[in-house]
Scaffold this active site. Structure first.
Site, PDB file in Angstrom:
ATOM      1  N   GLU A  62       0.874  -1.165   0.000  1.00  0.00           N
ATOM      2  CA  GLU A  62       0.000   0.000   0.000  1.00  0.00           C
ATOM      3  C   GLU A  62       0.919   1.225   0.000  1.00  0.00           C
ATOM      4  O   GLU A  62       1.826   1.296   0.829  1.00  0.00           O
ATOM      5  CB  GLU A  62      -0.871  -0.023   1.259  1.00  0.00           C
ATOM      6  CG  GLU A  62      -1.917   1.054   1.239  1.00  0.00           C
ATOM      7  CD  GLU A  62      -2.772   1.086   2.501  1.00  0.00           C
ATOM      8  OE1 GLU A  62      -2.676   0.170   3.327  1.00  0.00           O
ATOM      9  OE2 GLU A  62      -3.511   2.070   2.633  1.00  0.00           O
ATOM     10  N   ARG A 301       5.844 -13.362   9.139  1.00  0.00           N
ATOM     11  CA  ARG A 301       6.474 -12.077   8.845  1.00  0.00           C
ATOM     12  C   ARG A 301       7.865 -12.039   9.478  1.00  0.00           C
ATOM     13  O   ARG A 301       8.178 -12.794  10.402  1.00  0.00           O
ATOM     14  CB  ARG A 301       5.631 -10.921   9.364  1.00  0.00           C
ATOM     15  CG  ARG A 301       5.380 -10.972  10.865  1.00  0.00           C
ATOM     16  CD  ARG A 301       4.472  -9.837  11.342  1.00  0.00           C
ATOM     17  NE  ARG A 301       5.192  -8.590  11.509  1.00  0.00           N
ATOM     18  CZ  ARG A 301       4.966  -7.491  10.782  1.00  0.00           C
ATOM     19  NH1 ARG A 301       4.050  -7.477   9.854  1.00  0.00           N
ATOM     20  NH2 ARG A 301       5.662  -6.401  10.996  1.00  0.00           N
ATOM     21  N   LYS A 311       4.973   0.449   9.266  1.00  0.00           N
ATOM     22  CA  LYS A 311       5.079   1.719   8.542  1.00  0.00           C
ATOM     23  C   LYS A 311       4.555   2.873   9.383  1.00  0.00           C
ATOM     24  O   LYS A 311       5.098   3.974   9.358  1.00  0.00           O
ATOM     25  CB  LYS A 311       4.286   1.632   7.228  1.00  0.00           C
ATOM     26  CG  LYS A 311       5.049   0.920   6.130  1.00  0.00           C
ATOM     27  CD  LYS A 311       4.338   1.031   4.805  1.00  0.00           C
ATOM     28  CE  LYS A 311       3.210   0.046   4.698  1.00  0.00           C
ATOM     29  NZ  LYS A 311       2.650  -0.075   3.350  1.00  0.00           N
TER      30      LYS A 311
HETATM   31  P1  ATP Z   1       2.473  -1.997   7.865  1.00  0.00           P
HETATM   32  O1  ATP Z   1       1.618  -2.837   8.765  1.00  0.00           O
HETATM   33  O2  ATP Z   1       3.780  -1.583   8.436  1.00  0.00           O
HETATM   34  O3  ATP Z   1       1.754  -0.896   7.189  1.00  0.00           O
HETATM   35  P2  ATP Z   1       1.887  -3.715   5.764  1.00  0.00           P
HETATM   36  O4  ATP Z   1       2.053  -5.162   5.867  1.00  0.00           O
HETATM   37  O5  ATP Z   1       0.504  -3.213   5.935  1.00  0.00           O
HETATM   38  O6  ATP Z   1       2.897  -3.011   6.727  1.00  0.00           O
HETATM   39  P3  ATP Z   1       1.920  -3.490   2.963  1.00  0.00           P
HETATM   40  O7  ATP Z   1       2.260  -2.327   2.150  1.00  0.00           O
HETATM   41  O8  ATP Z   1       0.495  -3.931   2.994  1.00  0.00           O
HETATM   42  O9  ATP Z   1       2.413  -3.146   4.412  1.00  0.00           O
HETATM   43  O10 ATP Z   1       2.865  -4.727   2.674  1.00  0.00           O
HETATM   44  C1  ATP Z   1       3.139  -5.219   1.405  1.00  0.00           C
HETATM   45  C2  ATP Z   1       3.553  -6.642   1.525  1.00  0.00           C
HETATM   46  O11 ATP Z   1       4.684  -6.790   2.363  1.00  0.00           O
HETATM   47  C3  ATP Z   1       2.443  -7.481   2.119  1.00  0.00           C
HETATM   48  O12 ATP Z   1       2.269  -8.623   1.311  1.00  0.00           O
HETATM   49  C4  ATP Z   1       2.927  -7.816   3.483  1.00  0.00           C
HETATM   50  O13 ATP Z   1       2.459  -9.075   3.888  1.00  0.00           O
HETATM   51  C5  ATP Z   1       4.441  -7.788   3.325  1.00  0.00           C
HETATM   52  N1  ATP Z   1       5.079  -7.460   4.594  1.00  0.00           N
HETATM   53  C6  ATP Z   1       4.883  -6.373   5.356  1.00  0.00           C
HETATM   54  N2  ATP Z   1       5.598  -6.426   6.481  1.00  0.00           N
HETATM   55  C7  ATP Z   1       6.286  -7.597   6.455  1.00  0.00           C
HETATM   56  C8  ATP Z   1       7.213  -8.254   7.338  1.00  0.00           C
HETATM   57  N3  ATP Z   1       7.582  -7.715   8.509  1.00  0.00           N
HETATM   58  N4  ATP Z   1       7.724  -9.443   6.951  1.00  0.00           N
HETATM   59  C9  ATP Z   1       7.376  -9.991   5.788  1.00  0.00           C
HETATM   60  N5  ATP Z   1       6.507  -9.438   4.918  1.00  0.00           N
HETATM   61  C10 ATP Z   1       5.961  -8.251   5.238  1.00  0.00           C
HETATM   62 MG    MG Z   2      -1.033  -3.940   4.838  1.00  0.00          MG
END
Ligand code: ATP
Ligand code: MG
Length: 601
Positions: A62, A301, A311
């Site tokens: 996102e 994760r 983020k």
């Molecule tokens: P945040 O919760 O920090 O906003 P997010 O997971 O919502 O992070 P996205 O932009 O939705 O952020 O993530 C894009 C991709 O990266 C998703 O498929 C998510 O599962 C993966 N991802 C995010 N954080 C991790 C992590 N700590 N380890 C592995 N994959 C991750």
């Molecule tokens: Mg997300």
């Protein structure tokens, strides 16, 4: 546990996802798919040709912040699988939430993925194609899908207040209660939904919900909301829409439209999988999507000690000025890691080593540093830098050599050059005055001390053997100058250089040709290994010493570095010429990591 890897993946460690892909390839699960290659046009699937890609994965961030090291795991996994299986990984922005998304984030995300070494182009049968997609380009299709569900009696407009909806959802032990609006006819629902679309109702006054089962044990199946009213300008679609699809509705559709085969996400989405399947199966039955639909698989994760990977929390550090921006070298963002001096190769190596599992765990931060050292050990040029300088004067210099003499010295830049090549050579000079590390002199040596103290001899690395004669101090008793004499005929690399035995060689930089450098000594941002675990206040464990700036002296080869060039400063660790602030002749270096793991000792 897994099927054997095929020939195209000889070196890759096996994991459960590779096992699943191997099985699908063997069984031809997706062999019947047709691909027309223009998602966004909702008809694209129905007219296509066979899909030349055996495997389609996607990386769907996102655009509401900068990518971090956790995303790197997901990037290496998704792009890596596509690469290894002759497939393609789609770069897709999951931009269904207009309020928090910005072009700045879109640009930095694309940049970070490329920098990590991945791309979203495919080349099948000589046809080049770009696979960069935006979920918002599918809003028309999503809207039609919503109307189709309404028409089939599978969705309804609910006008309960958010509080009522929450109360009626029930919990783990209590089933939910049907909404009084649940029994409306498809015609009534369709009319209401169109009013929502046409801006006739206030934000939050009603939502469109899937009609599944308010008593389902999985709460995510208790009629989840799929569309909401939100008057917000979208970075891509502007003011075209005042209703937006919910993530859980949008994401499966995005995957299906792009004909993703393996939709890989983190474990927190496990409970969403039944709705993912429900939705795609219903839309396939309604003729809007083709079978077989994508399948979702979850992995653990990345949790990295001393690091936060949210983020939202990283944005807080930036917004509150705790760090100096998204690319502050202490940040676990990809731009931060890059500026700190981590290499794409090291990050890829790290991701390979930590592997992919379904069990949540914490990875020790040192794993990343070890990968960095393994990558740079034979690549980074060596150089001498004195980080805590005190001046050393060779009192007999002018008698042994002529007045003001500068002796040319040289050392290899790479102790282990690639086979069949010779190391580049660093040149520097030795004169009457040199900078040495303050800790390399002791007036009264502690037991076992082998460096400079009165009467002891050491070698100036790459130069001469010297004998310490004493020091000069200021009024407070602090050493301001170390005194020594040079031992003639002991120059490194000349015949007889070893005639005088010494127990230590110390690093140094000539006063005549050394260059003053700003060196930023970074350390971990937090003192707590799990700074935000269990809802802890991560600001409470900020490391007060996460950044120290010193004025150092560096040898000429380091002073001429190109921005972003990495080095091993002998005995100190790995350093990088700062991408933003370094200019040749006016050097600025960041410490990436030491030569050994010293944290926690
Ligand atoms: P945040 O919760 O920090 O906003 P997010 O997971 O919502 O992070 P996205 O932009 O939705 O952020 O993530 C894009 C991709 O990266 C998703 O498929 C998510 O599962 C993966 N991802 C995010 N954080 C991790 C992590 N700590 N380890 C592995 N994959 C991750
Ligand atoms: Mg997300």
């Amino acid at each position: 546990m897994n099927a054997p890897l095929d020939d195209s993946t000889p070196h890759k460690p096996s994991n459960f996802l590779r096992g699943i892909i191997d099985r699908d390839l063997e069984q031809g699960t997706y062999a019947s798919r047709r691909w027309a290659g223009t998602p966004g046009d909702a008809q694209h699937q129905l007219s296509g040709q066979p899909d030349p890609a055996k495997v389609r994965t996607r990386f769907p961030p996102e655009p509401n912040g900068y990518l971090h090291v956790g995303h790197a795991k997901s990037i290496c996994l998704n792009f890596g699988l596509a690469r290894d299986y002759g497939g393609v990984c789609h770069m897709r922005f999951d931009d269904t939430n207009p309020e928090k998304e910005e072009q700045e984030y879109v640009d930095s995300i694309l940049d970070s993925v490329k920098w990590l070494g991945f791309g979203w182009q495919s080349n099948f049968n000589g046809q080049q194609q770009d696979h960069l997609y935006y979920a918002s380009n599918y809003f028309d299709f999503m809207y039609r899908a919503a109307e189709a569900l309404i028409g089939a009696g599978l969705a309804y407009v609910d006008e309960q207040t958010p509080e009522e909806m929450r109360a009626n959802r029930g919990d783990f032990t209590t089933p939910g209660k049907d909404s009084p609006f649940r029994s409306r006819t498809p015609e009534q629902n369709l009319a209401r939904f169109r009013e929502m679309r046409d801006g006739q109702h206030a934000d939050g006054s009603m939502v469109l919900r899937a009609k599944i089962d308010m008593a389902a044990p999985n709460i995510n199946l208790r009629d989840p909301a799929i569309y909401r009213i939100r008057r917000a300008t979208h970075h891509n679609t502007g003011d075209k829409w005042c209703i937006y699809p919910m993530y859980t509705f949008a994401h499966p559709i995005e995957d299906a439209l792009e004909q993703i085969t393996h939709s890989i996400c983190t474990l927190e989405f496990e409970d969403q999988r039944p709705f993912y399947d429900w939705l795609l199966d219903r839309l396939a039955e309604l003729g809007l999507l083709q079978q077989p639909t994508p399948k979702q698989y979850e992995f653990a994760r990345l949790n990295l000690t001393y690091v936060i990977t949210s983020k939202r929390k990283l944005k807080q550090l930036v917004d509150e000025g705790t760090v100096e921006g998204w690319d502050d070298p202490r940040m676990p963002t990809i731009v931060g890691l890059r500026r700190r001096g981590y290499t794409p190769e090291a990050i890829q190596l790290f991701c390979e080593r930590i592997g992919v599992t379904k069990a949540d765990s914490w990875i020790d931060y040192s794993t990343l540093d070890i990968a960095l050292r393994d990558d740079l050990e034979n690549k980074a040029h060596r150089g001498m830098a004195v980080l805590d300088p005190v001046k050393l004067v060779l009192n007999n210099w002018d008698e042994v050599f002529s007045n003001g003499h500068l002796e040319p010295c040289a050392l290899p830049a790479l102790p282990h050059p690639p086979e069949g090549t010779e190391s580049p050579v660093r040149h520097f000079t030795l004169g009457k005055e040199v900078w040495i590390e303050r800790e390399d002199f002791e007036e009264v040596p502690p037991k076992g001390y082998k460096r400079l103290f009165p009467g002891n001899k050491v070698r100036l690395k790459g130069g001469y053997v010297i004998e310490c004669t004493g020091c000069a101090k200021d009024a407070d008793g602090r050493v301001i100058e170390v005194h020594a004499t040079v031992v003639p005929d002991t120059k490194s690399g000349t015949p007889g250089a070893d005639s005088v035995k010494v127990k230590a060689a110390i690093t140094w930089v000539g006063v005549a040709d050394g260059v003053a450098a700003e060196v930023r000594l970074y350390d971990r941002l937090f003192t707590d290994a799990q700074p935000d675990a269990g809802g802890k206040d991560f600001l409470a464990s900020l490391n007060p010493d996460s950044k120290k700036v010193v004025t150092a002296f560096v040898e000429p080869s380091l002073a001429q570095a190109a921005p972003d060039q990495k080095f091993q400063f002998e005995r100190h660790g790995y350093f990088v010429a700062d991408r933003k602030d370094h200019v040749a002749g006016k050097p600025v270096f960041n410490r990436v990591t030491g030569l050994k793991d010293s944290w926690g000792k």
